[in-house]
Design a protein around this motif. Structure first.
Motif, PDB file in Angstrom:
ATOM      1  N   LEU A   1     -25.421  12.811   3.194  1.00 16.49           N
ATOM      2  CA  LEU A   1     -24.863  13.508   4.350  1.00 16.49           C
ATOM      3  C   LEU A   1     -23.347  13.589   4.239  1.00 16.49           C
ATOM      4  O   LEU A   1     -22.735  14.615   4.563  1.00 16.49           O
ATOM      5  CB  LEU A   1     -25.265  12.779   5.634  1.00 16.49           C
ATOM      6  CG  LEU A   1     -24.783  13.387   6.945  1.00 16.49           C
ATOM      7  CD1 LEU A   1     -25.344  14.795   7.127  1.00 16.49           C
ATOM      8  CD2 LEU A   1     -25.182  12.502   8.121  1.00 16.49           C
ATOM      9  N   GLU A   2     -22.741  12.509   3.777  1.00 13.20           N
ATOM     10  CA  GLU A   2     -21.287  12.504   3.580  1.00 13.20           C
ATOM     11  C   GLU A   2     -20.870  13.568   2.570  1.00 13.20           C
ATOM     12  O   GLU A   2     -19.915  14.327   2.787  1.00 13.20           O
ATOM     13  CB  GLU A   2     -20.842  11.119   3.090  1.00 13.20           C
ATOM     14  CG  GLU A   2     -19.360  11.036   2.750  1.00 13.20           C
ATOM     15  CD  GLU A   2     -18.988   9.734   2.071  1.00 13.20           C
ATOM     16  OE1 GLU A   2     -17.866   9.639   1.557  1.00 13.20           O
ATOM     17  OE2 GLU A   2     -19.829   8.798   2.036  1.00 13.20           O
ATOM     18  N   ILE A   3     -21.602  13.667   1.476  1.00 14.67           N
ATOM     19  CA  ILE A   3     -21.266  14.639   0.431  1.00 14.67           C
ATOM     20  C   ILE A   3     -21.519  16.056   0.919  1.00 14.67           C
ATOM     21  O   ILE A   3     -20.709  16.962   0.707  1.00 14.67           O
ATOM     22  CB  ILE A   3     -22.071  14.336  -0.846  1.00 14.67           C
ATOM     23  CG1 ILE A   3     -21.587  13.023  -1.449  1.00 14.67           C
ATOM     24  CG2 ILE A   3     -21.940  15.473  -1.862  1.00 14.67           C
ATOM     25  CD1 ILE A   3     -22.380  12.560  -2.628  1.00 14.67           C
ATOM     26  N   GLY A   4     -22.666  16.258   1.607  1.00 14.19           N
ATOM     27  CA  GLY A   4     -22.960  17.579   2.142  1.00 14.19           C
ATOM     28  C   GLY A   4     -21.935  18.020   3.167  1.00 14.19           C
ATOM     29  O   GLY A   4     -21.511  19.189   3.190  1.00 14.19           O
ATOM     30  N   GLY A   5     -21.531  17.095   4.039  1.00 15.71           N
ATOM     31  CA  GLY A   5     -20.520  17.422   5.029  1.00 15.71           C
ATOM     32  C   GLY A   5     -19.200  17.786   4.387  1.00 15.71           C
ATOM     33  O   GLY A   5     -18.506  18.716   4.828  1.00 15.71           O
ATOM     34  N   HIS A   6     -18.840  17.066   3.337  1.00 20.27           N
ATOM     35  CA  HIS A   6     -17.599  17.370   2.616  1.00 20.27           C
ATOM     36  C   HIS A   6     -17.668  18.758   1.994  1.00 20.27           C
ATOM     37  O   HIS A   6     -16.717  19.548   2.099  1.00 20.27           O
ATOM     38  CB  HIS A   6     -17.357  16.325   1.528  1.00 20.27           C
ATOM     39  CG  HIS A   6     -16.180  16.629   0.656  1.00 20.27           C
ATOM     40  ND1 HIS A   6     -14.876  16.414   1.049  1.00 20.27           N
ATOM     41  CD2 HIS A   6     -16.112  17.162  -0.592  1.00 20.27           C
ATOM     42  CE1 HIS A   6     -14.049  16.796   0.084  1.00 20.27           C
ATOM     43  NE2 HIS A   6     -14.776  17.250  -0.922  1.00 20.27           N
ATOM     44  N   ALA A   7     -18.799  19.073   1.354  1.00 14.69           N
ATOM     45  CA  ALA A   7     -18.955  20.388   0.720  1.00 14.69           C
ATOM     46  C   ALA A   7     -18.871  21.503   1.753  1.00 14.69           C
ATOM     47  O   ALA A   7     -18.236  22.538   1.530  1.00 14.69           O
ATOM     48  CB  ALA A   7     -20.281  20.454  -0.038  1.00 14.69           C
ATOM     49  N   ARG A   8     -19.511  21.301   2.910  1.00 16.92           N
ATOM     50  CA  ARG A   8     -19.477  22.330   3.942  1.00 16.92           C
ATOM     51  C   ARG A   8     -18.066  22.503   4.505  1.00 16.92           C
ATOM     52  O   ARG A   8     -17.604  23.628   4.710  1.00 16.92           O
ATOM     53  CB  ARG A   8     -20.448  21.986   5.070  1.00 16.92           C
ATOM     54  CG  ARG A   8     -20.538  23.092   6.117  1.00 16.92           C
ATOM     55  CD  ARG A   8     -21.480  22.762   7.245  1.00 16.92           C
ATOM     56  NE  ARG A   8     -20.930  21.732   8.133  1.00 16.92           N
ATOM     57  CZ  ARG A   8     -21.439  21.468   9.333  1.00 16.92           C
ATOM     58  NH1 ARG A   8     -22.510  22.120   9.764  1.00 16.92           N
ATOM     59  NH2 ARG A   8     -20.920  20.526  10.095  1.00 16.92           N
ATOM     60  N   ASN A   9     -17.392  21.401   4.765  1.00 18.64           N
ATOM     61  CA  ASN A   9     -16.058  21.486   5.352  1.00 18.64           C
ATOM     62  C   ASN A   9     -15.041  22.112   4.410  1.00 18.64           C
ATOM     63  O   ASN A   9     -13.997  22.598   4.859  1.00 18.64           O
ATOM     64  CB  ASN A   9     -15.585  20.101   5.787  1.00 18.64           C
ATOM     65  CG  ASN A   9     -16.365  19.581   6.974  1.00 18.64           C
ATOM     66  OD1 ASN A   9     -16.967  20.349   7.722  1.00 18.64           O
ATOM     67  ND2 ASN A   9     -16.370  18.267   7.148  1.00 18.64           N
TER      68      ASN A   9
ATOM     69  N   GLY B   1     -30.966  31.170   0.440  1.00 24.16           N
ATOM     70  CA  GLY B   1     -30.118  31.108   1.613  1.00 24.16           C
ATOM     71  C   GLY B   1     -29.922  29.674   2.057  1.00 24.16           C
ATOM     72  O   GLY B   1     -30.836  28.852   1.963  1.00 24.16           O
ATOM     73  N   ILE B   2     -28.716  29.350   2.543  1.00 26.48           N
ATOM     74  CA  ILE B   2     -28.402  28.003   3.011  1.00 26.48           C
ATOM     75  C   ILE B   2     -27.805  28.099   4.412  1.00 26.48           C
ATOM     76  O   ILE B   2     -26.818  28.804   4.625  1.00 26.48           O
ATOM     77  CB  ILE B   2     -27.398  27.295   2.079  1.00 26.48           C
ATOM     78  CG1 ILE B   2     -27.932  27.270   0.646  1.00 26.48           C
ATOM     79  CG2 ILE B   2     -27.118  25.877   2.578  1.00 26.48           C
ATOM     80  CD1 ILE B   2     -26.881  26.955  -0.380  1.00 26.48           C
ATOM     81  N   TYR B   3     -28.422  27.411   5.351  1.00 28.62           N
ATOM     82  CA  TYR B   3     -27.888  27.374   6.713  1.00 28.62           C
ATOM     83  C   TYR B   3     -26.642  26.487   6.732  1.00 28.62           C
ATOM     84  O   TYR B   3     -26.725  25.274   6.533  1.00 28.62           O
ATOM     85  CB  TYR B   3     -28.935  26.835   7.687  1.00 28.62           C
ATOM     86  CG  TYR B   3     -30.040  27.812   8.001  1.00 28.62           C
ATOM     87  CD1 TYR B   3     -29.968  28.643   9.111  1.00 28.62           C
ATOM     88  CD2 TYR B   3     -31.168  27.894   7.181  1.00 28.62           C
ATOM     89  CE1 TYR B   3     -30.987  29.545   9.405  1.00 28.62           C
ATOM     90  CE2 TYR B   3     -32.196  28.789   7.466  1.00 28.62           C
ATOM     91  CZ  TYR B   3     -32.096  29.611   8.578  1.00 28.62           C
ATOM     92  OH  TYR B   3     -33.101  30.504   8.862  1.00 28.62           O
ATOM     93  N   LEU B   4     -25.485  27.100   6.975  1.00 29.41           N
ATOM     94  CA  LEU B   4     -24.226  26.360   6.995  1.00 29.41           C
ATOM     95  C   LEU B   4     -23.937  25.751   8.359  1.00 29.41           C
ATOM     96  O   LEU B   4     -23.311  24.694   8.453  1.00 29.41           O
ATOM     97  CB  LEU B   4     -23.061  27.291   6.628  1.00 29.41           C
ATOM     98  CG  LEU B   4     -22.690  27.463   5.166  1.00 29.41           C
ATOM     99  CD1 LEU B   4     -21.471  28.361   5.060  1.00 29.41           C
ATOM    100  CD2 LEU B   4     -22.416  26.122   4.501  1.00 29.41           C
TER     101      LEU B   4
END
Length: 254
Positions: free
Chosen positions: A71-79, A112-115
């Motif tokens: 989750l930390e890595i995904g959040g970083h990638a999204r941000n 598709g990826i829900y951002l």
């Protein structure tokens, strides 16, 4: 479109296979994972122990689960994604304005990826969540993106991922899909008429800055009882196209 590695690292591939299997199962015991992946128990244990040591897997009794470090890595990638940064306030606004669920999608490797998603005061809970991957042909969001990809890219995506049916309303014919994409380009928005979830309709618009490249799409989704007639074909399309235009201007002049 992702390319296959010329010299894939087998150890990495095995680790990723274990991660994917844990995602599909929610949790798993050592023997179950070894059997499912056709790997030796000692090898699977070594991978799991390494993942656990680095915080990517947790162990509860005899069961392993994915850790929140993902989750930390995904959040970083999204941000770090410029589209998300610009689109977030607009998504919140149209959710509040319509009272429904508003969504932001981009695509990666033909999926598709829900951002991001935001709920209005009438929004219903769905099976979508941030980070969820979906076949582009099965959603209004995905079709809005596909409509502005070159035809040869769309063919590549279909060749790789197919056109699997999500339900009986999903378009599964290549020619029919291309006909839909033509109509989407003409009117500037895409429709999902219960093509992914029974009882749910969705309207999406592409986000296309001045260079013509589509960066993603935004949508509003609602039960068919609240998304009918002019609201489905005029009111909500105007809302999502207007919001997409605001995002395009912000990206253009950022």
């Amino acid at each position: 479109m992702a390319k296959k590695a010329k010299h894939p690292v087998r150890t990495t591939e095995k680790t990723l296979a274990i991660v994917e299997e844990l995602k599909e199962r929610d949790s798993g015991r050592l023997t179950e994972l070894a059997d499912a992946l056709d790997m030796g128990k000692s090898a699977v244990h070594n991978h799991l122990s390494t993942l656990e040591e680095h915080g990517y897997v947790t162990k509860h009794g005899t069961e392993y689960r994915l850790g929140l470090k993902f989750l930390e890595i995904g959040g970083h990638a999204r941000n770090r994604n410029a589209l998300y940064e610009i689109a977030e306030p607009e998504i919140d606004q149209i959710a509040e304005e319509t009272g429904e669920r508003a969504n932001l999608m981009t695509d990666e490797h033909g999926m598709g990826i829900y951002l991001y998603r935001s709920n209005g005061n009438q929004a219903i809970d769905l099976d979508t969540h941030t980070g969820l991957r979906a076949h582009l042909h099965s959603t209004a969001l995905g079709k809005a993106i596909l409509a502005h990809r070159p035809p040869e890219r769309v063919d590549e995506i279909i060749d790789r991922h197919g056109l699997p049916p999500v339900n009986e309303n999903t378009v599964t014919d290549r020619e029919e899909l291309f006909d839909q994409l033509d109509r989407i380009r003409e009117r500037g928005f895409a429709l999902d008429d219960e093509e992914r979830l029974q009882g749910l309709r969705c309207v999406a618009a592409p986000i296309k800055p001045a260079n013509g490249e589509v960066l993603g799409s935004i949508s509003v989704s609602a039960p068919t009882s609240r998304m009918s007639d002019d609201r489905f074909t005029e009111e909500i399309p105007d809302v999502v196209r207007s919001a997409a235009n605001v995002m395009e201007l912000r990206i253009r002049y950022a």
